[in-house]
Scaffold this active site. Sequence first.
Site, short mmCIF file in Angstrom:
data_model
loop_
_atom_site.label_atom_id
_atom_site.label_comp_id
_atom_site.label_asym_id
_atom_site.label_seq_id
_atom_site.Cartn_x
_atom_site.Cartn_y
_atom_site.Cartn_z
N TYR A 159 1.01 -1.18 -0.22
CA TYR A 159 -0.12 0.42 0.29
C TYR A 159 0.70 1.29 -0.01
O TYR A 159 0.62 2.38 -0.49
CB TYR A 159 -1.04 -0.20 1.06
CG TYR A 159 -2.11 0.97 1.82
CD1 TYR A 159 -3.20 1.44 0.78
CD2 TYR A 159 -1.51 2.13 2.39
CE1 TYR A 159 -3.60 2.75 1.21
CE2 TYR A 159 -1.92 3.67 2.65
CZ TYR A 159 -3.55 3.65 1.88
OH TYR A 159 -3.60 5.17 1.85
N LYS A 163 0.88 4.64 -3.26
CA LYS A 163 1.21 5.68 -2.64
C LYS A 163 1.79 6.60 -3.18
O LYS A 163 1.94 7.59 -2.54
CB LYS A 163 -0.27 5.47 -0.61
CG LYS A 163 -1.16 5.53 -0.57
CD LYS A 163 -2.19 6.39 -1.52
CE LYS A 163 -3.58 6.25 -1.41
NZ LYS A 163 -4.67 6.29 -1.94
#
Length: 253
Positions: A159, A163
């Site tokens: 993740y 990002k």
Amino acid sequence: MIDANSMPQSVLVFGGGSEIASEVLQILAERRLETVVLCGPGFESMERVRSKIQTVSSAKVDLVHFDVAQANEVAKAADHIFSEYGPIDCVILAAGVLGDQLRDEESPEEVIKVTNVNYVGPAALLTAVRNQLLRQGYGQIVVLSSVAGERVRRSNYIYGASKAALDGFALALGESLADKGIYTLVVRPGFVKTKMTEGLKAAPLSQTPKQVASQIVKAMEQQRTLIWSPPAIRYVMSLYRHLPRAIASKIPM
């Protein structure tokens, strides 16, 4: 058209079921919002957002099926949405998936899925949005990033890395548009108490979607290009980012 306070009348949201985006829209709806287009793969969550908006405003709210994970299709779909609903004053990119780190790190397919939703699809989408707003000659882009991308951690590196890629892309995109009547706001929230983080232990400086939304709208008014939410987390992450890796890796963040 965007008013003198940088508040839009028409807003297009990718990730239309987002709780943070929903709170932003409710604040805007109490002002002079007239048209909202919610785009996402799940109509149930978008219906809830539409109902909330309609409790405070007579703004027209339309729902459009859109899957940002289909990276090869998002540009064509975005262009179609603009032709159907344009001109658009503000585009909010709120699509994203947290994933399950321990499960996903064993699966190349799941890594592809998370990366497509959080970066590859959004990068293609933002490029299509850029082209449309340049044709209009004005507009706002709000990108929901994350502090997780400032320094990728072992606990959520899939993740966090996706990002980090989105954050860098959006910031540079904003710089490329700064002199063209279009401004981009990148938002770096810390831990937000949403359905996506349900079941996780809340981190220090955690917030609600409403708190984050209030800061976003204020930043839109000021035409900021980057904010941390809450603001204090900027200093926490600045310190963490510069720690030696041997020390940083031992901190349970």
